[in-house]
Design a protein around this motif. Sequence first.
Motif, mmCIF file in Angstrom:
data_model
loop_
_atom_site.group_PDB
_atom_site.id
_atom_site.type_symbol
_atom_site.label_atom_id
_atom_site.label_comp_id
_atom_site.label_asym_id
_atom_site.label_seq_id
_atom_site.Cartn_x
_atom_site.Cartn_y
_atom_site.Cartn_z
ATOM 1 N N LEU A 22 0.831 -1.206 0.000
ATOM 2 C CA LEU A 22 0.000 0.000 0.000
ATOM 3 C C LEU A 22 0.865 1.256 0.000
ATOM 4 O O LEU A 22 0.571 2.216 -0.720
ATOM 5 C CB LEU A 22 -0.932 -0.012 1.219
ATOM 6 C CG LEU A 22 -1.871 1.169 1.370
ATOM 7 C CD1 LEU A 22 -2.873 1.203 0.227
ATOM 8 C CD2 LEU A 22 -2.579 1.087 2.708
ATOM 9 N N SER A 23 1.933 1.257 0.775
ATOM 10 C CA SER A 23 2.803 2.437 0.803
ATOM 11 C C SER A 23 3.533 2.623 -0.526
ATOM 12 O O SER A 23 3.750 3.750 -0.971
ATOM 13 C CB SER A 23 3.795 2.367 1.960
ATOM 14 O OG SER A 23 4.669 1.282 1.810
ATOM 15 N N VAL A 24 3.894 1.532 -1.174
ATOM 16 C CA VAL A 24 4.520 1.633 -2.496
ATOM 17 C C VAL A 24 3.515 2.189 -3.503
ATOM 18 O O VAL A 24 3.839 3.059 -4.315
ATOM 19 C CB VAL A 24 5.068 0.267 -2.951
ATOM 20 C CG1 VAL A 24 5.498 0.302 -4.402
ATOM 21 C CG2 VAL A 24 6.220 -0.158 -2.070
ATOM 22 N N VAL A 29 2.341 8.230 3.513
ATOM 23 C CA VAL A 29 3.367 7.212 3.692
ATOM 24 C C VAL A 29 3.843 7.191 5.145
ATOM 25 O O VAL A 29 4.082 6.120 5.718
ATOM 26 C CB VAL A 29 4.536 7.431 2.710
ATOM 27 C CG1 VAL A 29 5.693 6.514 3.021
ATOM 28 C CG2 VAL A 29 4.059 7.215 1.283
ATOM 29 N N LEU A 30 3.953 8.361 5.771
ATOM 30 C CA LEU A 30 4.338 8.403 7.186
ATOM 31 C C LEU A 30 3.281 7.742 8.060
ATOM 32 O O LEU A 30 3.602 7.005 8.994
ATOM 33 C CB LEU A 30 4.561 9.840 7.636
ATOM 34 C CG LEU A 30 5.882 10.469 7.212
ATOM 35 C CD1 LEU A 30 5.884 11.953 7.521
ATOM 36 C CD2 LEU A 30 7.034 9.784 7.904
ATOM 37 N N GLY A 31 2.019 7.989 7.773
ATOM 38 C CA GLY A 31 0.951 7.337 8.523
ATOM 39 C C GLY A 31 0.998 5.834 8.378
ATOM 40 O O GLY A 31 0.823 5.092 9.353
ATOM 41 N N ILE A 32 1.250 5.376 7.168
ATOM 42 C CA ILE A 32 1.362 3.943 6.918
ATOM 43 C C ILE A 32 2.564 3.369 7.668
ATOM 44 O O ILE A 32 2.487 2.293 8.269
ATOM 45 C CB ILE A 32 1.452 3.661 5.404
ATOM 46 C CG1 ILE A 32 0.119 3.990 4.731
ATOM 47 C CG2 ILE A 32 1.859 2.221 5.130
ATOM 48 C CD1 ILE A 32 0.176 4.013 3.219
ATOM 49 N N ALA A 33 3.672 4.101 7.677
ATOM 50 C CA ALA A 33 4.869 3.636 8.382
ATOM 51 C C ALA A 33 4.612 3.504 9.880
ATOM 52 O O ALA A 33 5.036 2.529 10.509
ATOM 53 C CB ALA A 33 6.030 4.590 8.125
#
Length: 82
Positions: free
Chosen positions: A21-23, A38-42
């Motif tokens: 999903l982040s990719v 992307v930060l939220g996903i991380a």
Amino acid sequence: MPPHTLKLTIAWLALCLITLLSVAATHLDSPLGFAPMVLGIAFLKVFLVMQFFIELPLAARRYRLAYGGWVVLVCLVLMFMA
């Protein structure tokens, strides 16, 4: 398969899907940019690792609260800086 192993397998699969999903999020053309997403996903991945692989639920309550507060604070600070 023991229940603990099943939970770890599901968590691992979730981490793999979240990575995909982040990719995929890097290819979005968003006016806000993809960095906050992307930060939220991380940080979601950080949460999953701490819950299932570091076994945070077994720690004392004060450590769980400190960790939860740290994750939310750092995530918000980085999102507003991005």
